[in-house]
Design a protein around this motif. Sequence first.
Motif, PDB file in Angstrom:
ATOM      1  N   ASP A   9      47.101 -53.245   2.939  1.00  0.00           N
ATOM      2  CA  ASP A   9      48.233 -53.450   3.840  1.00  0.00           C
ATOM      3  C   ASP A   9      47.789 -53.758   5.272  1.00  0.00           C
ATOM      4  O   ASP A   9      48.605 -53.743   6.190  1.00  0.00           O
TER       5      ASP A   9
ATOM      6  N   ALA B 101      53.993 -49.994  -0.057  1.00  0.00           N
ATOM      7  CA  ALA B 101      54.699 -50.827  -1.030  1.00  0.00           C
ATOM      8  C   ALA B 101      56.119 -50.324  -1.252  1.00  0.00           C
ATOM      9  O   ALA B 101      57.073 -51.117  -1.294  1.00  0.00           O
TER      10      ALA B 101
ATOM     11  N   THR C 287      58.317 -51.121   1.728  1.00  0.00           N
ATOM     12  CA  THR C 287      58.656 -52.543   1.741  1.00  0.00           C
ATOM     13  C   THR C 287      59.774 -52.838   0.757  1.00  0.00           C
ATOM     14  O   THR C 287      60.694 -53.610   1.051  1.00  0.00           O
ATOM     15  N   LEU C 288      59.715 -52.209  -0.424  1.00  0.00           N
ATOM     16  CA  LEU C 288      60.788 -52.377  -1.414  1.00  0.00           C
ATOM     17  C   LEU C 288      62.118 -51.857  -0.871  1.00  0.00           C
ATOM     18  O   LEU C 288      63.167 -52.499  -1.044  1.00  0.00           O
TER      19      LEU C 288
ATOM     20  N   LEU D 153      55.190 -57.481  -0.470  1.00  0.00           N
ATOM     21  CA  LEU D 153      55.161 -56.520  -1.576  1.00  0.00           C
ATOM     22  C   LEU D 153      54.279 -57.015  -2.722  1.00  0.00           C
ATOM     23  O   LEU D 153      53.442 -56.263  -3.246  1.00  0.00           O
TER      24      LEU D 153
ATOM     25  N   CYS E 181      50.577 -56.917  -1.675  1.00  0.00           N
ATOM     26  CA  CYS E 181      50.065 -55.536  -1.676  1.00  0.00           C
ATOM     27  C   CYS E 181      49.756 -55.081  -3.097  1.00  0.00           C
ATOM     28  O   CYS E 181      48.712 -54.475  -3.360  1.00  0.00           O
ATOM     29  N   GLU E 182      50.658 -55.389  -4.021  1.00  0.00           N
ATOM     30  CA  GLU E 182      50.461 -54.968  -5.407  1.00  0.00           C
ATOM     31  C   GLU E 182      49.333 -55.745  -6.066  1.00  0.00           C
ATOM     32  O   GLU E 182      48.571 -55.205  -6.871  1.00  0.00           O
TER      33      GLU E 182
END
Length: 235
Positions: free
Chosen positions: A23, A103, A106-107, A223, A226-227
């Motif tokens: 991040d 994450a 952000t969601l 997102l 990041c994932e």
Amino acid sequence: MLATAHIADMSTLDVAAGAIRRDETVEIVLLLAFVGGYIDAYTWMIHGVLANAQTANLIFLWVHAMTGNWAKALHFVPPILAFAVGIVLAAWLRRATGERASAISTLIEILLLIAIGILHNRLPDLAGTLGISGVAAMQSAMFVKVEGTVCSTVMITSNMRQAIENVFAVAAGGAPLGTLRRSGIFIALCVVFGFGAAAGAFATKSVPDLALGLPVVALLIVLLRCEALRSQEGR
């Protein structure tokens, strides 16, 4: 000693995989700076307050209060309070979810912006302001570094200061390795934030009902990135 200092500096600025938190990459931080500028322009044009810049909201509050215009002064209280709530929520997420906090936050930001965008015509101004200020607060609390160096994705003051200081350090000589690159990153943050504000102003004026779609897309990319980086780290 000099070699050791260079190595230490490179440990925070080296772009090699694994040296930087997922991040804290330049790509993600620039996307977030775009979002920061965008939603500030949106809330100013739609609600007459700033989502990110609580300094400005506080100044406007007291300027109007000191002139006796309490109705206008109180208009700036909700975003300040919503920002505080967003900071508390972000702090709780860091405690509860650890590495997944950025994450998850952000969601949550994406879902809030989608909800506000859909209900834009039905929600009172107060609800929209509260939601977007909460989004801004979570972003400012979760994403605080780029490649290990403290930065801001929701305002440019500290980024501009660091960019100028780093340029001066290089010009004066003896600056650590990576200083010029760091300055370039901070300059880019300022430029992208401004570009986001311009895009936000244009979209809000042109298509106010759909204006929040662009920051949602930008946050969705954040997102996913990041994932994706998280899955690479797990291999």
